[in-house]
Scaffold this motif. Structure first.
Motif, PDB file in Angstrom:
ATOM      1  N   TYR A 194       0.628  -1.503  -0.195  1.00  0.00           N
ATOM      2  CA  TYR A 194       0.295   0.178   0.501  1.00  0.00           C
ATOM      3  C   TYR A 194       0.473   1.523   0.301  1.00  0.00           C
ATOM      4  CZ  TYR A 194      -3.962  -3.025   1.460  1.00  0.00           C
ATOM      5  OH  TYR A 194      -5.079  -4.530   1.361  1.00  0.00           O
ATOM      6  N   ASP A 195       0.518   2.355  -0.908  1.00  0.00           N
ATOM      7  CA  ASP A 195       1.122   3.260  -1.391  1.00  0.00           C
ATOM      8  C   ASP A 195       0.579   4.364  -0.776  1.00  0.00           C
ATOM      9  OD1 ASP A 195       3.422   2.484  -2.234  1.00  0.00           O
ATOM     10  OD2 ASP A 195       2.913   2.397  -4.018  1.00  0.00           O
ATOM     11  N   SER A 230       5.285   2.919   1.847  1.00  0.00           N
ATOM     12  CA  SER A 230       4.712   2.971   1.006  1.00  0.00           C
ATOM     13  C   SER A 230       4.488   0.805   2.432  1.00  0.00           C
ATOM     14  CB  SER A 230       5.845   2.061   0.132  1.00  0.00           C
ATOM     15  OG  SER A 230       5.921   0.471  -0.850  1.00  0.00           O
ATOM     16  N   ILE A 231       3.656   0.668   1.961  1.00  0.00           N
ATOM     17  CA  ILE A 231       3.426  -0.537   3.728  1.00  0.00           C
ATOM     18  C   ILE A 231       3.701  -2.289   3.619  1.00  0.00           C
ATOM     19  CG2 ILE A 231       2.176  -1.510   5.813  1.00  0.00           C
ATOM     20  CD1 ILE A 231       1.009   2.096   5.620  1.00  0.00           C
ATOM     21  N   GLY A 232       4.205  -2.901   3.485  1.00  0.00           N
ATOM     22  CA  GLY A 232       3.980  -4.237   3.032  1.00  0.00           C
ATOM     23  C   GLY A 232       3.844  -5.265   4.278  1.00  0.00           C
ATOM     24  N   TYR A 237       6.088  -4.447   7.721  1.00  0.00           N
ATOM     25  CA  TYR A 237       7.083  -2.682   7.193  1.00  0.00           C
ATOM     26  C   TYR A 237       6.695  -1.708   6.677  1.00  0.00           C
ATOM     27  CZ  TYR A 237      10.407  -7.537   7.130  1.00  0.00           C
ATOM     28  OH  TYR A 237      10.523  -9.186   7.903  1.00  0.00           O
ATOM     29  N   ASP A 238       7.193  -0.183   7.108  1.00  0.00           N
ATOM     30  CA  ASP A 238       6.659   0.735   6.815  1.00  0.00           C
ATOM     31  C   ASP A 238       8.055   2.020   6.026  1.00  0.00           C
ATOM     32  OD1 ASP A 238       3.953   0.155   7.716  1.00  0.00           O
ATOM     33  OD2 ASP A 238       4.674   1.787   9.079  1.00  0.00           O
ATOM     34  N   LEU A 239       7.958   2.285   4.587  1.00  0.00           N
ATOM     35  CA  LEU A 239       8.623   2.743   4.403  1.00  0.00           C
ATOM     36  C   LEU A 239       8.257   4.512   4.238  1.00  0.00           C
ATOM     37  CD1 LEU A 239      11.742   3.757   2.890  1.00  0.00           C
ATOM     38  CD2 LEU A 239      10.296   3.013   1.098  1.00  0.00           C
ATOM     39  N   ARG A 240       9.440   5.577   5.100  1.00  0.00           N
ATOM     40  CA  ARG A 240       8.405   6.438   5.171  1.00  0.00           C
ATOM     41  C   ARG A 240       9.008   7.477   4.357  1.00  0.00           C
ATOM     42  NH1 ARG A 240       6.557   9.562  10.262  1.00  0.00           N
ATOM     43  NH2 ARG A 240       4.392   7.570  10.554  1.00  0.00           N
ATOM     44  N   LEU A 241       8.789   8.302   3.185  1.00  0.00           N
ATOM     45  CA  LEU A 241       9.546   8.723   3.043  1.00  0.00           C
ATOM     46  C   LEU A 241       8.342  10.599   3.176  1.00  0.00           C
ATOM     47  CD1 LEU A 241       9.189   7.467  -0.145  1.00  0.00           C
ATOM     48  CD2 LEU A 241      11.194   8.744   0.012  1.00  0.00           C
TER      49      LEU A 241
END
Length: 299
Positions: A196-197, A233-235, A242-246
């Protein structure tokens, strides 16, 4: 010049030849290989070390490729978290950040700096824009095995919005935060994993009249503190989220869209053999819970 060239060592397992060197130079980032120093001499003599290496195929382009294939990941100089696969073509100006232990990877611009004080799994910041940064956060063990079990993209986006606003909670008087969910879309990764973005915009306002008596007086002195956009971006993998936050200033979002799209689409999570203590035991790993009794105490 010829004498100097004959003394110059090649940090490769054998001489890859002109074609091999050109392929090596075309890598997206500089890499370091541990190898024996081989001097580039003019010719080879029968029975010499160079001649023996030629027979074994070490000094040929084929031997050079075989040497690279035996190294699955090459550590980039100066940053042990950055890795580059010898056969993975990276976008120009980007490096790959990968953790095989935690099961994630993504691309980051070469000039972004590693932040060592963030406390997150991995964090980088843009030295040219103090508002632009990213980090990875990994939850503990959950009941989720895939992202659809967390809800729809819009439902997950609402949770992300609440989490961001909670981080900005303040005891100051006359502070107001406005937020909106700009977008929440699903994305399918290369291996079929769904992500999910989510794009959330947050505006912060503070009043200069903190001692105002009425709400109207407080509102008149409102000034904008910041206007930022958070791209998450969540996986889901290994029963963890897992969260990748910009983060970026909203005014710079349009000019940085290409960079952020490259980072988010490169974000991937994967299953690992030993994500928890229980799974380690199931795979036969020996876990030491306490020191042997014959060891002296630390203090």
């Amino acid at each position: 010049r010829a004498a100097l060239r004959s003394r110059m060592p090649l940090c490769l397992s054998g001489d890859p030849g002109p074609r091999g060197i050109e392929e090596f130079r075309n890598q997206a980032v500089p890499v370091s290989l541990s190898c024996n120093l081989v001097h580039a001499e003019g010719g080879t003599h029968k029975g010499s070390r160079r001649s023996k290496e030629r027979k074994r195929g070490i000094g040929s382009p084929k031997g050079f490729i075989n040497a690279l294939s035996s190294v699955p990941a090459l550590t980039i100089l100066g940053n042990p978290m950055l890795t580059a696969n010898a056969f993975e073509k990276l976008p120009q100006g980007y490096s790959k950040v990968q953790s095989k232990l935690d099961g994630y990877k993504f691309y980051v611009p070469d000039f972004w700096l590693l932040s060592k004080t963030s406390g997150n799994e991995a964090a980088y910041e843009n030295p040219l824009d103090f508002q632009q940064n990213l980090f990875i956060s990994i939850s503990g063990s959950t009941r989720f095995s895939k992202i659809s079990e967390m809800g729809s993209p819009q439902e997950v986006a609402q949770d992300v919005e609440k989490k961001i606003l909670k981080e900005f909670m303040s005891t100051r008087i006359g502070v107001r935060r406005n937020s909106e969910i700009v977008s929440a879309i699903p994305r399918e990764g290369k291996d079929g994993t769904m992500y999910y973005d989510i794009n959330v915009r947050v505006q912060s306002f503070a009043s200069r009249n903190q001692l105002a008596v009425t709400a109207e007086e407080m509102e008149k002195g409102m000034e904008k503190e910041f206007d930022r956009t958070y791209i998450t971006s969540i996986g889901v993998a290994n029963n963890r989220v897992y969260d990748l936050r910009l983060q970026t200033g909203t005014d710079a979002l349009k000019s940085s869209k290409g960079t952020f799209d490259t980072i988010t689409t490169s974000f991937e999570v994967s299953e690992v053999k030993c994500p928890t203590m229980d799974s380690c035991k199931a795979n036969g790993a020996k876990i030491v819970k306490k020191l042997p009794e014959n060891n002296p105490p630390a203090f």
